[in-house]
Design an enzyme around this catalytic site. Structure first.
Site, PDB file in Angstrom:
ATOM      1  N   GLU A 268     -16.323  -1.914  40.863  1.00 26.16           N
ATOM      2  CA  GLU A 268     -16.207  -0.888  41.910  1.00 26.16           C
ATOM      3  C   GLU A 268     -17.425   0.024  41.892  1.00 26.16           C
ATOM      4  OE1 GLU A 268     -11.301  -0.698  41.815  1.00 26.16           O
ATOM      5  OE2 GLU A 268     -12.463   1.024  41.124  1.00 26.16           O
ATOM      6  N   HIS A 287      -9.837   1.748  46.720  1.00 25.94           N
ATOM      7  CA  HIS A 287      -9.246   2.432  45.567  1.00 25.94           C
ATOM      8  C   HIS A 287      -8.733   3.828  45.953  1.00 25.94           C
ATOM      9  CE1 HIS A 287      -9.331   2.503  40.906  1.00 25.94           C
ATOM     10  NE2 HIS A 287      -8.362   3.295  41.347  1.00 25.94           N
TER      11      HIS A 287
END
Length: 321
Positions: A268, A287
């Site tokens: 990420e 997220h």
């Protein structure tokens, strides 16, 4: 007392306040800190007694090099970015924030599922583009719609969040089965405990809510997918590395999996070459399960209380005690 926040922007992009911490010491907030620049991390926390981090790593070298450091607060539940052993050896508690987002994360898991079932965003855009106005019928749909009643939801990881997801799934008329590290007697929990292999075989929807451990890393790979029902739906808003992304993408592209909804990724932010980006029927969000303002405010309040408890000599939520 000097307090340094290494990466405050995601928690507080401007709609919350750092006043709770400011009342406890002199606070410096960095929106972001380079994640791989240990020298810069060390420079920023130099002289600080308290360091707060979300995703900025605190390695053994950084911890040992900060002679003034007395307390590490993690502005999240996961604390793998901190070398907790190094902190314990220095007598520094590492305190995280558990349980702040149970309902929000459960809500988001179901939101991913409902988007897969109804494609609300797709149909909203079609209406705004004039498709309904041009339609010769009173309604239309551009993708198959799925009713969940009577289908089986398999929950892998039946802690607070898993149970909350199961409650919502049951309210939608789904049969809920679950798997956790320890079985439970029949009737002692809302969901039926089943072995993982049976869960994969029986479930129309598999939703992941387990922690990332050596045992769960890569849990959903091609072998696990081969045990799942044809066309099953996979939901993951727990930890990205629970799935093998290439295997999931391959299964989506060949139709072995019907759809996937993910809010987390192995790396990420998601790399531009991620196989999930081009996979069929894959919904990806950045997220944000934890990110409603109410949830972030609760996280902030708990983090402040963690520090207050430490200053009283009664640390709470310490993960390395």
């Amino acid at each position: 007392m000097k307090i340094v926040v290494l990466d405050g922007y995601c928690l507080n992009p401007g709609d919350l306040s750092w006043e709770g911490f400011a009342a406890l010491g002199e606070i410096t907030v960095y929106d972001r800190t380079p994640l791989t620049d240990e020298a810069e991390i060390a420079r920023r926390i130099a002289g600080a007694e308290v360091v707060l981090t979300n995703k900025t790593p605190l390695s053994r070298a950084v911890i040992n090099g900060s002679g003034s450091l007395q307390y590490i607060g993690v502005l999240a539940t996961g604390y793998n970015v901190v070398d907790t052993d190094a902190a314990r050896q220095r007598g520094i508690p590492v305190c995280n924030v558990p349980s702040y987002g149970t309902r929000a994360v459960a809500q988001f898991a179901i939101a991913l599922l409902l988007e897969i079932c109804h494609h609300v965003g797709l149909h909203d855009q079609a209406v705004h583009d004039g498709a309904w106005n041009r339609c010769p019928d009173y309604c239309f749909w551009n993708s198959p719609l799925i009713e969940l009643e009577g289908k089986t939801m398999g929950i892998v990881g039946y802690g607070r969040i898993g149970r909350a997801v199961g409650d919502i799934a049951a309210a939608l008329g789904m049969k809920v089965v679950a798997n956790g590290p320890h079985s439970w007697p029949a009737g002692s929990a809302p969901a039926e405990w089943v072995p993982l292999e049976e869960l994969l075989e029986r479930s129309n929807v598999v939703s992941l809510h387990c922690p990332l451990t050596p045992e769960t890393r890569g849990l959903i790979d091609r072998k696990a997918i081969a045990k799942m029902k044809d066309g099953a739906i996979l939901i993951n808003n727990s930890r990205g590395p629970l799935i093998v992304e290439q295997d999931v993408a391959d299964a989506l592209n060949c139709g072995r999996l019907g759809a996937a909804g993910v809010d987390v990724a192995d790396t990420e932010p998601l790399p531009a070459d991620s196989p999930l980006l081009t996979a069929k029927n894959c919904i990806i969000t950045p997220h944000i399960s934890w990110a409603p303002r109410e949830t972030r405010a609760r996280l902030m309040d708990i983090a402040v209380e963690n520090l207050r408890a430490f200053l009283r000599g009664e640390p709470v939520n310490a993960v390395n005690s």
